[in-house]
Design an enzyme around this catalytic site. Structure first.
Site, short mmCIF file in Angstrom:
data_model
loop_
_atom_site.label_atom_id
_atom_site.label_comp_id
_atom_site.label_asym_id
_atom_site.label_seq_id
_atom_site.Cartn_x
_atom_site.Cartn_y
_atom_site.Cartn_z
N ASP A 126 168.66 101.29 45.78
CA ASP A 126 169.39 101.87 46.92
C ASP A 126 169.12 101.05 48.18
OD1 ASP A 126 170.67 103.94 45.61
OD2 ASP A 126 168.99 105.32 45.86
N GLY A 127 167.89 100.53 48.29
CA GLY A 127 167.53 99.70 49.46
C GLY A 127 168.43 98.46 49.54
N GLU A 143 169.80 107.55 57.50
CA GLU A 143 169.30 108.38 58.59
C GLU A 143 168.86 107.54 59.79
OE1 GLU A 143 166.49 106.40 57.22
OE2 GLU A 143 166.60 108.02 55.78
N ARG A 147 158.59 119.33 70.40
CA ARG A 147 157.32 118.60 70.54
C ARG A 147 156.77 118.39 69.15
NH1 ARG A 147 157.61 121.84 74.81
NH2 ARG A 147 157.02 121.02 76.86
N ASP A 204 155.87 115.13 65.90
CA ASP A 204 155.89 113.72 65.50
C ASP A 204 157.25 113.09 65.74
OD1 ASP A 204 153.30 113.91 64.76
OD2 ASP A 204 153.60 113.46 62.64
N THR A 213 168.81 112.76 50.39
CA THR A 213 167.84 112.65 49.30
C THR A 213 166.76 111.60 49.60
OG1 THR A 213 169.46 111.17 48.30
CG2 THR A 213 169.35 113.41 47.42
N TYR A 220 164.59 109.90 53.18
CA TYR A 220 163.50 110.34 54.08
C TYR A 220 163.64 111.82 54.43
CZ TYR A 220 160.29 110.42 57.99
OH TYR A 220 159.24 110.75 58.82
P1 NAP Z 1 161.52 101.37 50.98
O1 NAP Z 1 160.44 101.97 51.80
O2 NAP Z 1 161.29 100.05 50.30
O3 NAP Z 1 162.02 102.39 49.84
C1 NAP Z 1 162.16 103.73 50.06
C2 NAP Z 1 162.60 104.44 48.78
O4 NAP Z 1 163.71 105.29 49.15
C3 NAP Z 1 163.08 103.55 47.64
O5 NAP Z 1 162.58 104.08 46.44
C4 NAP Z 1 164.58 103.69 47.71
O6 NAP Z 1 165.20 103.56 46.44
C5 NAP Z 1 164.72 105.11 48.15
N1 NAP Z 1 166.02 105.44 48.77
C6 NAP Z 1 166.75 104.74 49.67
N2 NAP Z 1 167.86 105.41 49.97
C7 NAP Z 1 167.85 106.56 49.24
C8 NAP Z 1 168.73 107.66 49.12
N3 NAP Z 1 169.85 107.73 49.83
N4 NAP Z 1 168.37 108.68 48.30
C9 NAP Z 1 167.23 108.63 47.58
N5 NAP Z 1 166.35 107.61 47.65
C10 NAP Z 1 166.67 106.58 48.48
O7 NAP Z 1 162.79 101.25 51.93
P2 NAP Z 1 164.23 100.72 51.65
O8 NAP Z 1 164.44 100.50 50.18
O9 NAP Z 1 164.50 99.63 52.59
O10 NAP Z 1 165.09 101.99 52.07
C11 NAP Z 1 165.05 102.47 53.39
C12 NAP Z 1 165.08 103.97 53.28
O11 NAP Z 1 163.88 104.38 52.72
C13 NAP Z 1 165.17 104.69 54.60
O12 NAP Z 1 166.50 104.84 55.01
C14 NAP Z 1 164.49 106.00 54.28
O13 NAP Z 1 165.42 107.00 53.93
C15 NAP Z 1 163.66 105.72 53.06
N6 NAP Z 1 162.24 105.95 53.35
C16 NAP Z 1 161.69 107.09 52.86
C17 NAP Z 1 160.39 107.40 53.16
C18 NAP Z 1 159.83 108.67 52.63
O14 NAP Z 1 160.51 109.32 51.83
N7 NAP Z 1 158.65 109.07 53.07
C19 NAP Z 1 159.62 106.55 53.94
C20 NAP Z 1 160.22 105.40 54.43
C21 NAP Z 1 161.55 105.10 54.14
P3 NAP Z 1 165.29 102.19 45.62
O15 NAP Z 1 163.95 102.01 45.01
O16 NAP Z 1 166.36 102.47 44.62
O17 NAP Z 1 165.65 101.09 46.57
#
Ligand code: NAP
Length: 265
Positions: A46-47, A123, A148, A150, A161, A163
């Site tokens: 997804d990333g 997001e 108020r 984080d 689905t 963050y």
């Molecule tokens: P990353 O930190 O390398 O990966 C974050 C994870 O979120 C990966 O497993 C990614 O899936 C998954 N993901 C991305 N979009 C999703 C969606 N719409 N529904 C379900 N899972 C999803 O960051 P990245 O791959 O560059 O993606 C950035 C996104 O990561 C941000 O937009 C944020 O939503 C999410 N994120 C989540 C958290 C958390 O949940 N605590 C923390 C930081 C960022 P793949 O492995 O398939 O790429």
């Protein structure tokens, strides 16, 4: 049809990209390009699709996306590496079918009057590092609460689905043209009070966060981080633009949610 392929750096994604390129080349109606594609196929997770979206976000009205995943099943990437032939056959027979999903319109306003505009597919969040973020939350120009804590997360239905889910937001079906505001560790006590639950905001409304705390605030837009001490407010609404995915077969959203979060095999 002009097709661009974007992949991540995993060895498996590179191999799948090479196979896909070969299959596409065998079809005279398909040209693999880098510039001005009509279809962007991503190979990775997804990333990877998120980065491709930002690369082509200036051409959303003329480009469709399709994701092949090379790891676990994704929310934007629902084709598997062993389905490449089916995918290419589908592209040849069903050239224009698409499904579209809402995006988040983000407008940053700075203390000196500057404004910056972005689109998010998952997001946007606002934080203040390790310090408490304080901001007045307006919905449609009316003060709703003073937050108020984080920070705040504002997500699209398809981003619900990601963050958003980790911070306690609801999973929203992408057929809803709406955005979701979710608190990140709010301070709630006898002095400070917020609603304490996520809210869903429709397409006719908007949310504005007017920052009250000093210093640097961190605003994220999907994978992008912006840090600035002069950010005065951030406005969010459902964007007029939408992302279009090539829809070669029907994927049941709740099946995907179950597969990603519940199924154990
Ligand atoms: P990353 O930190 O390398 O990966 C974050 C994870 O979120 C990966 O497993 C990614 O899936 C998954 N993901 C991305 N979009 C999703 C969606 N719409 N529904 C379900 N899972 C999803 O960051 P990245 O791959 O560059 O993606 C950035 C996104 O990561 C941000 O937009 C944020 O939503 C999410 N994120 C989540 C958290 C958390 O949940 N605590 C923390 C930081 C960022 P793949 O492995 O398939 O790429």
């Amino acid at each position: 049809m002009r097709v661009a392929i974007i992949h991540n750096n995993e060895e498996k994604s590179q191999n799948v990209t090479a196979q896909l390129r070969e299959l596409l080349k065998q079809n005279s109606g398909i040209e693999v390009v880098e510039r001005d594609p009509e279809l962007v196929i991503t190979v990775g997770g997804d990333g990877t699709l998120l980065s491709a979206f930002h690369r082509y976000s200036h051409r959303l009205d003329s480009v469709r996306f399709l994701g092949v995943h090379t790891g676990h099943l994704g929310f934007y990437t629902d084709w598997r590496d062993y389905e490449l032939q089916e995918l290419v056959d589908g592209l040849c027979s069903d050239r224009d079918k698409s499904v579209s999903y809402p995006l988040l319109d983000v407008q940053l306003s700075y203390a000196d009057g500057r404004k910056k505009h972005f689109l998010a597919m998952n997001e946007s969040t606002i934080r203040r590092g390790s310090r408490t973020m304080v901001g007045d939350v307006y919905i449609k120009d009316e003060l709703f609460e003073t937050f108020r804590g984080d920070g705040l997360s504002i997500s699209t239905p398809t981003g619900s689905t990601a963050y958003n889910k980790s911070v306690g937001g609801a999973v929203v079906h992408p057929s809803f043209n709406a955005i979701q505001l979710t608190e990140i560790a709010s301070l709630n006590n006898r002095v400070f009070r917020t609603l304490g639950s996520p809210i869903i905001i429709g397409a006719e409304e908007w949310v504005e966060i007017r920052l009250r705390s000093d210093g640097h605030h961190l605003v994220t837009i999907d994978q992008l981080d912006l840090s600035d001490e002069k950010i005065a407010s951030v406005s969010y609404k459902v964007a007029k633009e939408r992302i279009h995915f090539a829809s070669l077969r029907h994927m049941h959203f709740w099946h995907r949610v179950k597969d990603a979060f519940i199924r154990e095999d």
